[in-house]
Write an enzyme that holds these catalytic residues in place. Structure first.
Site, PDB file in Angstrom:
ATOM      1  N   HIS A   4      -1.374   1.166  -4.330  1.00 55.04           N
ATOM      2  CA  HIS A   4      -1.914   2.921  -3.977  1.00 55.04           C
ATOM      3  C   HIS A   4      -1.166   3.662  -5.030  1.00 55.04           C
ATOM      4  CE1 HIS A   4      -4.094   1.460  -0.002  1.00 55.04           C
ATOM      5  NE2 HIS A   4      -4.627   1.312  -1.188  1.00 55.04           N
ATOM      6  N   ASP A  13       6.304   4.679  -1.278  1.00 58.37           N
ATOM      7  CA  ASP A  13       7.600   4.908  -1.401  1.00 58.37           C
ATOM      8  C   ASP A  13       8.409   3.743  -2.043  1.00 58.37           C
ATOM      9  OD1 ASP A  13       7.621   3.682   1.843  1.00 58.37           O
ATOM     10  OD2 ASP A  13       8.375   2.596   0.331  1.00 58.37           O
ATOM     11  N   GLN A  55       1.074  -1.225  -0.064  1.00 55.80           N
ATOM     12  CA  GLN A  55       0.042  -0.101   0.242  1.00 55.80           C
ATOM     13  C   GLN A  55       0.945   1.326  -0.058  1.00 55.80           C
ATOM     14  OE1 GLN A  55      -3.331  -0.545   2.875  1.00 55.80           O
ATOM     15  NE2 GLN A  55      -2.169  -1.978   3.738  1.00 55.80           N
ATOM     16  N   CYS A  89       0.130  11.120 -16.673  1.00 53.05           N
ATOM     17  CA  CYS A  89      -0.386  12.223 -17.464  1.00 53.05           C
ATOM     18  C   CYS A  89      -1.865  11.852 -17.860  1.00 53.05           C
ATOM     19  CB  CYS A  89       0.136  12.075 -18.631  1.00 53.05           C
ATOM     20  SG  CYS A  89      -0.671  13.512 -20.097  1.00 53.05           S
TER      21      CYS A  89
END
Ligand code: APR
Length: 236
Positions: A109, A94, A91, A117
């Site tokens: 996530h 990083d 989740q 974009c």
């Protein structure tokens, strides 16, 4: 220890806590410095794009100053040495699992170090700010946003996650509060199909009762110990 073949691991903010990255719901955690409604929703982005871009520029820069901890390194070792299937569903947004050396990682996530974009639906590795509205490297539009799944948006690659879970004989949840679905529901999916379930967390999560076994303590202590155990079980 039973001999497992296919493992699915779910990680949350607790696995990066000892690397100095805020968890979300601890006292003074990330969300307390910024109300959730202010940053992590499409509505917030539409209402105040500068605030949201500034917040994620700060977070994108911050994670680049952090390093993996013992839990990330142990999971990377498991990824290298595990002969069966293994998937680390995280989740976290990083890149500490990858920087520790893990390869079989799925960011449900999204990721701080990507830009998305919304004009041409392409994603690009991104380490700098988005505040100054850089053009999309592919289509040139001023339409880049953080590649983060915001509240109200669908997490990424749920089909792949459920497919891996369907094959798993062990599901391990590490460093997550069990507060946010669909991640928090994975343990019940696993249990319903007879997969063994283990929780490694600082304290009992909201879903702790669904786990066959729960061990509580810091991830940097619990995860290396568990990886040693499961790898020695593999070597028999
Ligand atoms: N070792 C192990 N567990 C820890 C540690 C640690 N050092 N420090 C904290 N924890 C545990 C906490 O006890 C808590 O149960 O990690 C969990 C972190 O929970 P949250 O802050 O809710 O983070 P997480 O579960 O990852 O949140 C899920 O919510 O806000 C959204 O999208 C965001 O991915 C996030 C999702």
């Amino acid at each position: 220890m039973t001999d497992y073949r296919n493992i699915v691991i779910l990680t949350g903010a607790g696995v990066s806590a000892e690397s100095g990255i805020d968890t979300f719901r601890a006292e003074g955690g990330l969300w307390e410095q910024h109300r959730v409604e202010d940053v992590a929703t499409p509505e917030a982005f539409a209402r105040d794009p500068d605030l949201v871009l500034r917040f994620y520029d700060m977070r994108r820069a911050a994670i680049q100053t952090k390093v993996p901890n013992g839990a990330h390194l142990a999971l990377a070792r498991l990824d290298r040495e595990w002969a069966g299937n293994l998937l680390i569903v995280t989740q976290n947004v990083d890149d500490l699992h990858e920087r520790a050396g893990a390869r079989r990682v799925l960011h449900m996530h999204g990721e701080h170090l990507n830009a998305w974009c919304t004009a041409c639906d392409t994603r690009h590795p991104w380490r700098g700010p988005l505040m100054d509205r850089p053009p999309c490297p592919h289509c040139g539009a001023n339409a880049l946003r953080p590649d983060i799944v915001w509240f109200g948006e669908m997490p990424y690659r749920m089909d792949d996650i459920y497919a891996a879970l369907g094959q798993a004989d062990l599901f391990v949840s590490i460093g997550t509060s069990g507060a946010v679905y669909p991640a928090a529901g994975l343990v019940r999916e696993a249990r319903a199909q007879g997969t063994a379930t283990l929780e490694l967390n600082l304290e009992p999560s909201q879903g702790t009762r669904w786990f066959d076994e729960a061990r509580h303590g810091p991830a940097s202590v619990l995860v290396p110990a568990w990886v040693d155990e499961v790898l020695s079980g593999q070597s028999g």
